[in-house]
Design an enzyme around this catalytic site. Structure first.
Site, mmCIF file in Angstrom:
data_model
loop_
_atom_site.group_PDB
_atom_site.id
_atom_site.type_symbol
_atom_site.label_atom_id
_atom_site.label_comp_id
_atom_site.label_asym_id
_atom_site.label_seq_id
_atom_site.Cartn_x
_atom_site.Cartn_y
_atom_site.Cartn_z
ATOM 1 N N ASP A 16 -4.971 -2.682 7.052
ATOM 2 C CA ASP A 16 -4.078 -1.466 7.226
ATOM 3 C C ASP A 16 -4.019 -0.802 6.038
ATOM 4 O OD1 ASP A 16 -2.783 -3.431 5.696
ATOM 5 O OD2 ASP A 16 -0.803 -3.515 6.712
ATOM 6 N N HIS B 92 -0.509 -10.823 6.411
ATOM 7 C CA HIS B 92 -1.310 -11.069 7.068
ATOM 8 C C HIS B 92 -2.355 -12.623 7.357
ATOM 9 C CE1 HIS B 92 -1.798 -6.862 6.091
ATOM 10 N NE2 HIS B 92 -1.903 -6.603 7.284
ATOM 11 N N GLU C 250 0.859 -1.103 0.062
ATOM 12 C CA GLU C 250 0.127 0.064 0.008
ATOM 13 C C GLU C 250 0.719 1.090 -0.026
ATOM 14 O OE1 GLU C 250 0.403 -0.879 4.644
ATOM 15 O OE2 GLU C 250 0.417 -2.061 2.598
ATOM 16 N N GLU D 181 -8.583 -5.435 12.228
ATOM 17 C CA GLU D 181 -7.423 -6.474 12.287
ATOM 18 C C GLU D 181 -7.044 -6.633 13.645
ATOM 19 O OE1 GLU D 181 -2.862 -5.588 11.119
ATOM 20 O OE2 GLU D 181 -4.235 -4.953 9.255
#
Length: 255
Positions: free
Chosen positions: A151, A142, A121, A241
């Site tokens: 995130d 993840h 990202e 998360e």
């Protein structure tokens, strides 16, 4: 405002150099080799991108990595996913680092020198992405940790490659090679590794020829949608998360 001389040596995992024309090169690394991402770099990069954004002498930013990968290794060192206060730190840093990238109000180029298996990202918030043939995209950590990719991955991948493709990418652990990534709009150019930085500088020096306000305000104009997307969704994503991290902690305690 930041001054380059004041922050250039402040970040042990980022090697900073700036050309006479104002092109700032940021090389993410660990001891001069490819970056090992952990809780300490997670915290450090919040301040790194803030300092870059506060320096009005930067005209273009080139973000790249050391060694044979942009970012493909992560450890749990320095992270505390499993207590409320520990995760609160991750939550706050996770929100701030993405907004601090967007607060860099000059054009940004990511030069992907190899695989990017985590925190892609960061690259997706820049304006131009060039890659080597060896570049591969995947969301590795993840699934490995057993937590939700909240995130920013959950926002930016569907935005860039489309909702159906983005959800598939994150749910299945799909790997995207450079060619596919270019076809899907993730990558602008694929160049041999030996010419990666030269091409990044060629693009950057072309941008520097614009009037400073024009290049800066163009970056601002082009990222308004991303700013809204991150502002609206990353806090919620990080909360989800955190819930899954708590569930992982509960399961570990039973074993």
């Amino acid at each position: 405002m930041s001054r380059f001389e004041d922050y250039r040596e402040s970040f042990p995992n980022a090697r900073l150099t700036r050309s006479g024309t104002g092109v700032l090169q940021v090389v993410l690394h660990t001891n001069g080799d490819k970056l090992v991402f952990n809780g300490f770099t997670h915290e450090q990069f919040v301040d790194l991108f803030h300092a870059i954004g506060e320096d009005r002498e930067n005209r273009v930013v080139i973000l790249t990595g050391a060694g044979d990968a942009f970012m493909d290794t992560i450890t749990e060192d320095g992270f505390d996913f499993f207590t409320p206060m520990g995760y609160d730190k991750i939550y706050r840093e996770g929100k701030r680092v993405l907004m601090n990238i967007l607060d860099i109000e000059v054009p940004m180029i990511t030069a992907l020198n190899g695989p990017v298996l985590l925190h892609s990202e960061y690259a997706l918030l820049t304006d131009i992405i060039i890659a080597t043939p060896e570049t591969v995209f995947q969301d590795f950590p993840h699934p490995e940790f057993g937590i939700t990719p909240g995130d920013g991955m959950h926002l930016l991948w569907p935005e860039v490659i489309g909702s159906i493709r983005g959800r598939y990418f994150l749910l299945t652990g799909q790997k995207l090679d450079a060619k596919t990534a270019k076809e899907w709009g993730v990558v602008n150019e694929i160049v041999p590794a030996a010419g990666l930085l030269a091409r990044a500088y060629e693009i950057a020096e072309g941008i520097v020829k614009m009037p400073p306000l024009t290049s800066s305000y163009t970056r601002i104009a082009l990222t308004q949608r991303l700013r809204r997307l991150i502002d609206e969704g990353v806090g919620y994503g990080l909360a989800l998360e955190g819930i899954t991290a708590a569930d992982v902690a509960r399961r570990r305690s039973k074993n």
